[in-house]
Scaffold this active site. Structure first.
Site, PDB file in Angstrom:
ATOM      1  N   GLU A   1       0.835  -1.207   0.000  1.00 25.59           N
ATOM      2  CA  GLU A   1       0.000   0.000   0.000  1.00 25.59           C
ATOM      3  C   GLU A   1       0.873   1.261   0.000  1.00 25.59           C
ATOM      4  O   GLU A   1       0.549   2.255  -0.656  1.00 25.59           O
ATOM      5  CB  GLU A   1      -0.953  -0.033   1.198  1.00 25.59           C
TER       6      GLU A   1
ATOM      7  N   GLU B   1      -3.235  -9.947   3.570  1.00 23.04           N
ATOM      8  CA  GLU B   1      -3.985  -9.696   4.817  1.00 23.04           C
ATOM      9  C   GLU B   1      -5.067 -10.732   5.120  1.00 23.04           C
ATOM     10  O   GLU B   1      -5.275 -11.106   6.277  1.00 23.04           O
ATOM     11  CB  GLU B   1      -4.637  -8.299   4.779  1.00 23.04           C
TER      12      GLU B   1
END
Length: 733
Positions: free
Chosen positions: A116, A138
Site C-alpha cells: 500500500e 492480509e
C-alpha cells in the site's frame, strides 16, 4: 523523525524509510507520526520540489502493519484505529495529489501495508528479482488491506481482476507486477533504482499535466466496469453465496473485503477509502483477526526460525556450526525408505522433488516400482499442464531407485521405515536396514501412534532413533511431526528438523507418548463424534456440527477415510500393550461404537466400501450415511443442542492439547497451534487449539469445560496441573 529520513536536494524530496532497531519497516505508531511530519514538510517545500522519491534503507522495501500492536488492541480501540488509518491515508493522498511526480523505488519485498505504501507512487520501479514478493496477504491473517489497498487495486485491475489479489491473497513477483501494470519499470539492481526514478521525474519537468493516478483523471473508467455493468452485476449476485460456502460464516475478512470492493466501486475515490477504513477498524479488533495473526504470523515465524530446533550439544562432522555457534542447516544427499505403500511413495516424491536421492525399498521389486509410479503420476499431471518440463520430470524420477534389495540402502544418511503399524514388523526392518546407514546416519519411524521409545529398543543406537510422522497424502499435507524418544539426542532432533524444512514442510517437535500429539488429539475429535452416535444423537446432526464449527469434515466421515479397521487395530494394540504392562485399558464409548461397526457389522471404512457411510460404485455418485445407523443407534427421545455438539468437538481437542502441554508431550504453544491446524484440521478461525483457549479467556474456557465435563464425562476434565500449564504458556504481546 525516527523511522523516516527526509532529504531535499536539487528539487528532489526523498523519503527514506528506516525504522530504528528493526530489521524491517512497519506502520508502527512512530512511523504514522513521522509520516504526518514528513508530509507536512513536503507541503512546506512544495514550490522548490520537482519530484518525490520513496525509498527504503532496509533489505526489503516495507513489511506492513505493526502486528504486535494489533495483538494488544481491544474492541474499544476501533474508533482510534479508524482515526489513525484515515490520517495515514490523508498523508498518502496529500503526496499523491500535490501535482508533483512521486516514484516508489522497490528494492525488495513489499507486502500488505508495504504494498500500500508502494502504491502511493505514480510510477513504481522494482528490482528484477524473482525472490521479491509483492501483494496483499492480509486475508490469510484474518485482516483486510485497509490503507488504500482494496480501493487502489480494484481501480487498477477492476472488480474481477483484483479479486485473486485481494480475496485470495495471491502474491506476485516484479515481472508479474510489470505484466499486470502494477509496476512500470524493472531495473537490474538496487543501485539502478534512483537514476531510473530521477530520469522519470525529469520527463515531468514543466509537463502540461501534473503527475497523477489513473483514478484522479476525469476520464477514468474502471477496468471491466462498475457493479452497474450487467455482466459484473450477474457475477456479484452469486459471489456472496459462493464466499459463504467457503467461509461458512466463520471468517469475516473475505466478506468485509468483498463488501469494501463492491461498495467502493460505486462511489468516488475518497469515499471508497473511508468505507475501507470502517471495515478495517471493525475487523482489526475482532477475536478472529487476533487468532489468525497470532498463529499464521507469530507462531509460523517461530517454527520457520527454528525455535523448536535444539542446538546440538556437540558439533560433529555431520552438523557443522557456523560462527554464530548455531549449527548450519543440514540436508541429506541420500535417504532410504522402507515400504513403498501410500506413505513411502509420498515421501519418495517429496524428497525427489527437492533434489534428494531416494532408495524406495519394498519386499518385492513390483511393489517398489508401483510406489515409484506414484511420483510419475503426480508429475505427469504437472507436465500436462505445462508446469514442469518432461526433462525435469525425468530428472526427478531418476532420483528414485525402486528396489527389493536391502544392500541398496548402503550409504543412506537417513532411513525412514513406513511399514504397517506392527511392532514386530517395525523391529525386523529396523534391525535389517540400520547397519547400512552411512557413518553418523540416523534412523526414523513414520509411525502415527506407536511410542518411539518402545520402537527404539530394536535399534543398536537408540540415541540416533527418532519419529518422523508424515501425514497423508504427503504431497498435499504440509505438517510433519517430529517425535523425540526418551534417548534421542539433540543432534538427531536438529537434523530431523532440518530434513523436514528441506522438504518445504512445517516441522513441529513433540516428546514421546502414545499417539504423540496429533494422533492422540485427532482421536478425541473422531471418538467424541462416535460417542455422540452411541448416545442416540442423529448422525447427520453430528456431521453438520463438525462442519459448522469449522472442521474440514464431520467426525464420522473422517473415521471412514482413515479406516475404522485401523482404529480397531490401534485399540487392540493398546489393550495388548496395557496387558503387557500389567494394566487394563478401559475403552472410551466412542471406541466401543467403532469396534461394534467393524466386528459386529463388518463396516471397515471407505477403502472397504462401507463404514458410517455407503459408497456407491457408480462414477460421480455421492456417499450417503448408512441408513442402518438410524435404527441401530438413534434414540428419538434424546435431547441435543447444536451448540453443545459444536462445543464438544472443539473443547475436547483443546482440553487434550492442554493436557499434552502439561505432560510435556508438547513444549510450546506454537507447536500446539500449528500442529492442530495443519495436522488435524482444527479450524483456522480459532488460531489453533491453544489460541482457542486464550481467545475465549482462560476463566471462561475453564468454566465451560467444567459444564461439559459434568454432562459428558471425563474427556473434558481439567486437572489443576492442566489449568496451571494453560496459564504458564499464555502468550503476552
Amino acid at each position: 523523525m525516527k523511522t523516516i529520513q527526509y532529504e531535499l536536494a536539487d528539487g528532489i524530496a526523498t523519503l527514506t524509510f528506516d525504522e530504528e532497531g528493526s530489521p524491517v519497516n512497519t506502520m508502527c505508531a512512530q512511523w504514522q507520526k513521522d509520516l504526518t511530519e514528513a508530509t507536512a514538510q513536503v507541503v512546506k517545500d512544495k514550490e522548490v520540489i520537482r519530484g518525490i522519491v520513496l525509498a527504503s534503507n532496509k533489505s526489503t522495501f516495507f513489511a506492513g502493519a505493526d502486528l504486535k500492536a494489533t495483538m494488544r488492541l481491544q474492541a474499544a480501540d476501533a474508533p482510534q484505529v479508524f482515526h489513525e488509518i484515515e490520517q495515514t491515508k490523508k498523508n498518502f493522498r496529500t503526496l499523491e495529489t500535490l501535482g508533483k511526480p512521486v516514484v516508489s523505488c522497490l528494492n525488495g519485498t513489499a507486502l500488505g501495508g508495504g504494498w500500500e505504501v508502494a502504491l502511493v507512487g505514480h510510477y513504481r520501479i522494482a528490482v528484477d528479482d524473482k525472490k521479491i514478493q509483492f501483494g496483499l496477504p492480509e486475508i490469510t491473517l484474518g485482516l483486510i488491506p485497509g490503507a488504500s489497498g482494496i480501493t487502489k487495486m480494484t481501480r487498477l485491475l477492476g472488480l474481477m481482476g483484483a479479486q485473486p489479489y485481494i480475496l485470495e491473497s495471491k502474491l506476485f513477483n516484479p515481472h508479474e507486477a510489470l505484466e499486470l501494470g502494477l509496476v512500470h519499470e524493472l531495473v537490474p539492481d538496487a543501485a539502478a533504482l534512483r537514476p531510473a526514478a530521477l530520469a522519470w521525474i525529469a520527463t515531468h519537468d514543466g509537463a502540461a499535466a501534473p503527475a497523477h493516478h489513473p483514478w484522479d483523471d476525469k476520464n477514468y473508467k474502471m477496468p471491466g466496469g462498475t457493479p452497474t455493468n450487467p455482466k459484473i452485476a450477474g457475477m456479484l449476485a452469486v459471489a456472496p453465496a459462493v464466499l459463504k460456502q467457503k467461509t461458512r460464516g466463520l471468517y469475516p475478512a473475505p466478506e468485509y473485503a468483498l463488501a469494501a470492493m463492491v461498495e467502493g466501486a460505486q462511489v468516488d475515490f475518497d469515499t471508497a477509502l473511508r468505507i475501507e477504513s470502517r471495515y478495517l477498524a471493525r475487523l482489526i479488533v475482532s477475536p478472529v483477526a487476533k487468532n489468525m495473526i497470532n498463529t499464521f504470523f507469530f507462531n509460523m515465524n517461530a517454527i520457520k526460525s527454528g525455535r523448536s530446533r535444539p542446538t546440538p550439544s556437540t558439533p560433529s562432522t555431520e552438523l557443522r556450526t557456523g560462527g554464530s555457534g548455531r549449527s548450519e542447516k543440514w540436508k541429506p544427499q541420500k535417504v532410504g525408505l522402507l515400504g513403498a505403500g501410500m506413505m513411502g511413495a509420498g515421501i519418495a516424491y517429496a524428497q525427489a522433488s527437492r533434489g534428494i536421492s531416494t532408495v524406495l525399498k519394498d519386499v518385492s521389486h513390483d511393489k517398489a516400482v508401483a510406489g515409484k509410479a506414484y511420483s510419475a503420476k503426480l508429475t505427469q499431471s504437472r507436465v500436462d499442464k505445462g508446469r514442469m518440463s518432461a526433462l525435469e520430470q525425468a530428472a526427478l524420477l531418476a532420483r528414485i531407485q525402486a528396489t527389493d534389495k536391502v544392500a541398496d540402502l548402503a550409504g543412506c544418511e537417513l532411513i525412514i521405515e513406513a511399514v504397517f503399524e506392527r511392532r514386530d514388523l517395525k523391529a525386523k526392518v529396523t534391525q535389517e536396514a540400520e547397519p547400512l546407514l552411512a557413518p553418523g546416519g540416523f534412523f526414523a519411524s513414520n509411525t502415527s501412534t506407536l511410542p518411539i521409545s518402545g520402537l527404539a529398543t530394536a535399534s543398536a543406537h537408540p540415541d540416533k532413533f527418532i519419529g518422523i510422522h508424515f501425514f497423508s497424502p504427503v504431497d498435499k499435507m504440509k505438517l510433519v511431526e517430529i517425535i523425540r524418544g526418551k534417548q534421542t539426542d539433540d543432534d538427531t532432533v536438529a537434523r530431523a528438523f532440518d530434513y523436514v524444512q528441506a522438504l518445504g514442510k512445517i516441522p513441529i517437535v513433540v516428546n514421546d507418548s502414545r499417539g504423540f500429539y496429533t494422533s492422540r488429539t485427532f482421536g478425541t475429535f473422531v471418538m467424541e463424534g462416535a460417542a455422540m452416535l452411541g448416545e442416540g444423537i442423529p448422525a447427520a446432526a453430528i456431521e453438520n456440527a463438525g462442519i459448522q464449527c469449522g472442521m474440514p469434515v464431520g467426525p464420522l466421515a473422517v473415521l471412514d477415510e482413515t479406516a475404522l479397521s485401523l482404529s480397531v487395530h490401534v485399540l487392540d494394540q493398546t489393550r495388548a500393550d496395557y496387558v503387557a504392562e500389567g494394566k487394563t485399558y478401559i475403552a472410551t464409548p466412542g471406541e466401543l461404537i467403532v469396534e461394534r461397526m467393524v466386528k459386529e457389522f463388518d463396516r471397515n471404512g471407505r477403502a472397504a466400501g462401507a463404514g458410517f457411510y455407503d459408497y456407491p460404485e457408480e462414477k460421480g455418485a455421492k456417499k450417503t450415511l448408512w441408513p442402518e445407523l438410524k435404527p441401530l443407534f438413534e434414540k428419538p427421545g434424546t435431547a441435543w443442542a447444536i451448540t453443545d455438539l459444536k462445543d464438544r468437538l472443539l473443547y475436547r481437542q483443546a482440553v487434550e492439547t492442554a493436557r499434552c502441554l502439561s505432560e510435556n508431550v508438547l513444549t510450546s504453544v506454537h507447536d500446539a497451534n500449528i500442529g492442530s491446524i495443519f495436522g488435524i484440521g482444527f479450524p483456522a478461525w480459532t488460531g489453533g487449539a491453544m489460541q482457542f483457549i486464550y481467545s475465549m479467556g482462560v476463566d471462561a474456557f475453564v468454566q465451560r469445560a467444567g459444564e461439559l465435563a459434568a454432562q459428558y464425562g471425563p474427556g473434558f476434565v481439567l486437572s489443576d496441573e492442566v489449568k496451571a500449564a494453560i496459564k504458564k504458556y499464555q502468550p503476552v504481546y
